[in-house]
Design a protein around this motif. Structure first.
Motif, PDB file in Angstrom:
ATOM      1  N   ILE A 186       1.587  -0.200  -0.481  1.00 60.19           N
ATOM      2  CA  ILE A 186       2.038  -0.972  -1.640  1.00 60.19           C
ATOM      3  C   ILE A 186       1.667  -2.449  -1.505  1.00 60.19           C
ATOM      4  O   ILE A 186       1.301  -3.094  -2.489  1.00 60.19           O
ATOM      5  CB  ILE A 186       3.548  -0.779  -1.921  1.00 60.19           C
ATOM      6  CG1 ILE A 186       3.894  -1.269  -3.332  1.00 60.19           C
ATOM      7  CG2 ILE A 186       4.410  -1.488  -0.904  1.00 60.19           C
ATOM      8  CD1 ILE A 186       3.331  -0.447  -4.428  1.00 60.19           C
ATOM      9  N   VAL A 187       1.712  -2.978  -0.300  1.00 56.26           N
ATOM     10  CA  VAL A 187       1.296  -4.373  -0.103  1.00 56.26           C
ATOM     11  C   VAL A 187      -0.211  -4.502  -0.342  1.00 56.26           C
ATOM     12  O   VAL A 187      -0.671  -5.470  -0.954  1.00 56.26           O
ATOM     13  CB  VAL A 187       1.710  -4.882   1.303  1.00 56.26           C
ATOM     14  CG1 VAL A 187       1.062  -6.213   1.617  1.00 56.26           C
ATOM     15  CG2 VAL A 187       3.226  -4.995   1.390  1.00 56.26           C
ATOM     16  N   SER A 188      -0.968  -3.504   0.106  1.00 60.32           N
ATOM     17  CA  SER A 188      -2.415  -3.517  -0.136  1.00 60.32           C
ATOM     18  C   SER A 188      -2.712  -3.447  -1.630  1.00 60.32           C
ATOM     19  O   SER A 188      -3.578  -4.165  -2.135  1.00 60.32           O
ATOM     20  CB  SER A 188      -3.083  -2.342   0.580  1.00 60.32           C
ATOM     21  OG  SER A 188      -2.893  -2.437   1.961  1.00 60.32           O
ATOM     22  N   ALA A 189      -1.997  -2.572  -2.337  1.00 60.93           N
ATOM     23  CA  ALA A 189      -2.189  -2.466  -3.784  1.00 60.93           C
ATOM     24  C   ALA A 189      -1.838  -3.777  -4.477  1.00 60.93           C
ATOM     25  O   ALA A 189      -2.554  -4.226  -5.375  1.00 60.93           O
ATOM     26  CB  ALA A 189      -1.344  -1.320  -4.338  1.00 60.93           C
ATOM     27  N   ALA A 190      -0.750  -4.410  -4.047  1.00 58.70           N
ATOM     28  CA  ALA A 190      -0.357  -5.692  -4.638  1.00 58.70           C
ATOM     29  C   ALA A 190      -1.408  -6.767  -4.370  1.00 58.70           C
ATOM     30  O   ALA A 190      -1.725  -7.569  -5.254  1.00 58.70           O
ATOM     31  CB  ALA A 190       1.000  -6.126  -4.091  1.00 58.70           C
TER      32      ALA A 190
END
Length: 122
Positions: free
Chosen positions: A5-9
């Motif tokens: 999720i941090v990568s997607a953000a």
């Protein structure tokens, strides 16, 4: 899951800056058309033969989603022509507040307390 999720953000956020860079050589809607056209081509290559059995209902649903995406990405690109990418990204993220309202209005589903709390803090 947290790394995902941090990568997607990070990718989502960097998209605003990269779009602003791309707009220096192109108009807003032309840039969005090229971007979405490239994405559609990649998806067609990945989907392969599964597209042979697509139904009329799926095509209509896909067109509705595409129209919604055009409005969203087109509006974002137009905003990025004159506004800083950080401001556009911040304002675009207000969709977090809109989703629970749509869930309630369109589906009659009351958002969970956690979702309401998250939207409040957002």
């Amino acid at each position: 899951p947290y790394v995902a999720i941090v990568s997607a953000a990070a990718l989502w956020g960097s998209g605003f800056y990269l779009t602003r860079l791309g707009l220096s050589d192109s108009g807003a809607l032309g840039f969005v058309a090229l971007r979405m056209g490239a994405a559609a081509l990649c998806l067609m290559l990945l989907a392969g033969k599964s597209l042979q059995h697509i139904t009329k209902h799926e095509v209509l649903g896909g067109c509705l989603v595409a129209l919604t995406a055009l409005i969203g990405y087109g509006g974002t690109a137009i905003a990025l022509e004159t506004e800083p990418s950080a401001r556009v990204a911040f304002l675009s993220a207000t969709y977090v507040l809109i989703v629970p309202a749509i869930q309630l209005l369109m589906y009659g589903e009351k958002p969970s307390p956690q979702l309401i709390l998250g939207a409040f803090f957002a």
